[in-house]
Design a protein around this motif. Sequence first.
Motif, PDB file in Angstrom:
ATOM      1  N   VAL A  92       0.831  -1.198   0.000  1.00 34.49           N
ATOM      2  CA  VAL A  92       0.000   0.000   0.000  1.00 34.49           C
ATOM      3  C   VAL A  92       0.868   1.251   0.000  1.00 34.49           C
ATOM      4  O   VAL A  92       0.520   2.264  -0.621  1.00 34.49           O
ATOM      5  CB  VAL A  92      -0.983  -0.001   1.185  1.00 34.49           C
ATOM      6  N   GLU A  93       2.005   1.206   0.674  1.00 39.04           N
ATOM      7  CA  GLU A  93       2.920   2.345   0.657  1.00 39.04           C
ATOM      8  C   GLU A  93       3.498   2.545  -0.742  1.00 39.04           C
ATOM      9  O   GLU A  93       3.637   3.683  -1.214  1.00 39.04           O
ATOM     10  CB  GLU A  93       4.023   2.138   1.692  1.00 39.04           C
ATOM     11  N   ASN A  94       3.838   1.443  -1.397  1.00 38.60           N
ATOM     12  CA  ASN A  94       4.333   1.538  -2.777  1.00 38.60           C
ATOM     13  C   ASN A  94       3.255   2.067  -3.717  1.00 38.60           C
ATOM     14  O   ASN A  94       3.545   2.810  -4.661  1.00 38.60           O
ATOM     15  CB  ASN A  94       4.828   0.174  -3.257  1.00 38.60           C
ATOM     16  N   ALA A  95       2.007   1.668  -3.464  1.00 40.44           N
ATOM     17  CA  ALA A  95       0.907   2.130  -4.317  1.00 40.44           C
ATOM     18  C   ALA A  95       0.745   3.640  -4.212  1.00 40.44           C
ATOM     19  O   ALA A  95       0.555   4.332  -5.219  1.00 40.44           O
ATOM     20  CB  ALA A  95      -0.392   1.428  -3.931  1.00 40.44           C
ATOM     21  N   PHE A  96       0.821   4.171  -2.995  1.00 42.73           N
ATOM     22  CA  PHE A  96       0.724   5.616  -2.818  1.00 42.73           C
ATOM     23  C   PHE A  96       1.911   6.325  -3.484  1.00 42.73           C
ATOM     24  O   PHE A  96       1.763   7.400  -4.063  1.00 42.73           O
ATOM     25  CB  PHE A  96       0.671   5.981  -1.336  1.00 42.73           C
ATOM     26  N   GLY A  97       3.090   5.709  -3.383  1.00 38.75           N
ATOM     27  CA  GLY A  97       4.266   6.301  -4.026  1.00 38.75           C
ATOM     28  C   GLY A  97       4.127   6.359  -5.534  1.00 38.75           C
ATOM     29  O   GLY A  97       4.449   7.375  -6.164  1.00 38.75           O
ATOM     30  N   ARG A  98       3.622   5.291  -6.137  1.00 37.53           N
ATOM     31  CA  ARG A  98       3.430   5.265  -7.585  1.00 37.53           C
ATOM     32  C   ARG A  98       2.278   6.174  -7.999  1.00 37.53           C
ATOM     33  O   ARG A  98       2.311   6.796  -9.070  1.00 37.53           O
ATOM     34  CB  ARG A  98       3.173   3.834  -8.054  1.00 37.53           C
ATOM     35  N   LEU A  99       1.240   6.255  -7.160  1.00 34.80           N
ATOM     36  CA  LEU A  99       0.124   7.161  -7.445  1.00 34.80           C
ATOM     37  C   LEU A  99       0.609   8.605  -7.540  1.00 34.80           C
ATOM     38  O   LEU A  99       0.312   9.321  -8.514  1.00 34.80           O
ATOM     39  CB  LEU A  99      -0.937   7.022  -6.353  1.00 34.80           C
ATOM     40  N   LYS A 100       1.358   9.037  -6.538  1.00 35.70           N
ATOM     41  CA  LYS A 100       1.843  10.415  -6.530  1.00 35.70           C
ATOM     42  C   LYS A 100       2.985  10.634  -7.512  1.00 35.70           C
ATOM     43  O   LYS A 100       3.170  11.748  -8.014  1.00 35.70           O
ATOM     44  CB  LYS A 100       2.293  10.799  -5.117  1.00 35.70           C
ATOM     45  N   GLY A 101       3.745   9.578  -7.788  1.00 35.13           N
ATOM     46  CA  GLY A 101       4.830   9.714  -8.751  1.00 35.13           C
ATOM     47  C   GLY A 101       4.331   9.916 -10.164  1.00 35.13           C
ATOM     48  O   GLY A 101       4.898  10.686 -10.939  1.00 35.13           O
ATOM     49  N   ARG A 102       3.236   9.245 -10.504  1.00 32.36           N
ATOM     50  CA  ARG A 102       2.681   9.369 -11.855  1.00 32.36           C
ATOM     51  C   ARG A 102       1.774  10.589 -11.969  1.00 32.36           C
ATOM     52  O   ARG A 102       1.730  11.233 -13.012  1.00 32.36           O
ATOM     53  CB  ARG A 102       1.918   8.095 -12.219  1.00 32.36           C
ATOM     54  N   TRP A 103       1.033  10.912 -10.917  1.00 33.05           N
ATOM     55  CA  TRP A 103       0.097  12.051 -10.925  1.00 33.05           C
ATOM     56  C   TRP A 103       0.564  13.055  -9.877  1.00 33.05           C
ATOM     57  O   TRP A 103       0.102  13.076  -8.745  1.00 33.05           O
ATOM     58  CB  TRP A 103      -1.329  11.561 -10.670  1.00 33.05           C
ATOM     59  N   ARG A 104       1.491  13.899 -10.305  1.00 27.18           N
ATOM     60  CA  ARG A 104       2.232  14.748  -9.367  1.00 27.18           C
ATOM     61  C   ARG A 104       1.436  15.956  -8.879  1.00 27.18           C
ATOM     62  O   ARG A 104       1.925  16.716  -8.043  1.00 27.18           O
ATOM     63  CB  ARG A 104       3.546  15.181 -10.004  1.00 27.18           C
ATOM     64  N   CYS A 105       0.222  16.122  -9.380  1.00 26.32           N
ATOM     65  CA  CYS A 105      -0.623  17.173  -8.823  1.00 26.32           C
ATOM     66  C   CYS A 105      -0.953  16.875  -7.369  1.00 26.32           C
ATOM     67  O   CYS A 105      -1.309  17.789  -6.604  1.00 26.32           O
ATOM     68  CB  CYS A 105      -1.914  17.304  -9.628  1.00 26.32           C
ATOM     69  N   LEU A 106      -0.829  15.620  -6.954  1.00 25.40           N
ATOM     70  CA  LEU A 106      -1.118  15.228  -5.575  1.00 25.40           C
ATOM     71  C   LEU A 106       0.032  15.537  -4.629  1.00 25.40           C
ATOM     72  O   LEU A 106      -0.104  15.369  -3.418  1.00 25.40           O
ATOM     73  CB  LEU A 106      -1.426  13.726  -5.511  1.00 25.40           C
ATOM     74  N   MET A 107       1.155  15.995  -5.176  1.00 30.67           N
ATOM     75  CA  MET A 107       2.307  16.311  -4.338  1.00 30.67           C
ATOM     76  C   MET A 107       2.459  17.804  -4.084  1.00 30.67           C
ATOM     77  O   MET A 107       3.239  18.204  -3.229  1.00 30.67           O
ATOM     78  CB  MET A 107       3.594  15.787  -4.993  1.00 30.67           C
ATOM     79  N   LYS A 108       1.704  18.617  -4.839  1.00 32.08           N
ATOM     80  CA  LYS A 108       1.846  20.061  -4.722  1.00 32.08           C
ATOM     81  C   LYS A 108       0.588  20.664  -4.112  1.00 32.08           C
ATOM     82  O   LYS A 108      -0.489  20.087  -4.205  1.00 32.08           O
ATOM     83  CB  LYS A 108       2.106  20.679  -6.097  1.00 32.08           C
TER      84      LYS A 108
END
Length: 319
Positions: free
Chosen positions: A236-252
Motif C-alpha cells: 500500500v505504501e508503494n501504491a501511494f508512491g506510484r500514485l503520486k509519482g505518476r500524478w504529481r498534482c497530488l504532491m503540490k
Amino acid sequence: MSEETFIYLYNKLRPVMERQDTSFRKCVPLKKRVAIALWKLATGSEYRTVGHLFGVSITTVCRCVQEFTAAAETLLVPEQIRYPDQEKFEEMAAYIENRWGLPQCVGAIDGSHIPILAPQEYHCDYFNRKGWHSIVLQGVVDGKGLFWNVFAGLPGSLHDARVLRLSTLWELASRGNHFPAYTTGNIGGVNVAYYILGDSAYPLQNWLLKPFTDTGRLTVEQQIYNKKICRARVVVENAFGRLKGRWRCLMKRNDSDVTIVKSMILTCCALHNLCESHGEDYDDDWDAPAAAEPVVPVAQGVEEEGRDVREGLMRYFNC
C-alpha cells in the motif's frame, strides 16, 4: 501513458465530455481537452503554464480539468475502483498468500495527506501534524497495488483511525456486509474470514489486523508475525508512491476548491488503476519521497522545453 490507453480513456469519457460546435465558435477538440486535463494532473503545473503550452486560455484549462474529473467520477471511477465479488476476493487472497504467506488476507489499508491551500472556512481543521494544510486520502489496495476502496475529502487534522471510522468501509465492515463472512479459512485450528492489514494507528478488528505493539517483550512468534505483516503492508505504501509519482498534482499544494481537489484525487486513483492494469511503464525516478514536504506548484523545466512539446502537440491535435 501510451496512445492505446489514451484512446481507451478518450472513448470511455466521450459520451459525457463530447461537445458540439456552435454558429459562434468551434469547441476545443475532445482529444485536446483530455490531454490538457491529463497534463495538469500529471505535472501539477500552473493553469497559466498549461494554457500557454496548449494554446488555450486559463479558463479553458480550468474548465477542461473540472469536466474531465467530473466525467471520470461518473464513468471511470466506478469501473476501475470496484467492490470485489466473491471470485475476486478469492483471487486476491490467493495472490497475497502465495507472495507473502498470509492466508485469507485481501489487501492493506493506509492514509495519505494531499496538500492544499488553506480553505477560507475552518482552515485550522485542515492543518495536519506535519505542519501544512491537507485533506486525507484513505486507500485499500490488493496485493498488486490496485485500489479497490478509496475515501477522500476529510480534513488533514483527523487521525487515521478517525478517518476509518467515518468512512463507508467501517460502516459496512462493522455490520458484516463488506467482507464475505461465510468464506472462512482454517488457520491454526481457528476459522478466519477475509481481512485487511493496517499499521499501528488503526484499531484491531476481526477484519483488520495490525502488528503487535513492540514493548521489548515480544515473543519469537509475535516478532515473526510483525515481520510478515510489515512485508505485506509495503504494497500500500508503494501504491501511494506510484500514485503520486505518476500524478504529481497530488504532491503540490492544490489551489482549487476542496470539492474539486477531492474529485481530482478520486480521478487520479482510477487513472492509477488504469495505467497499472494496462501495463504502462513506470520510472522508479518518479517515486514520491516518503516524507516529502509539499511544494508550491511551479512549472520548472516546462518553459525550456515548451517550444518542442507545443509543436508536437499541435501536430498531434491539428490545432
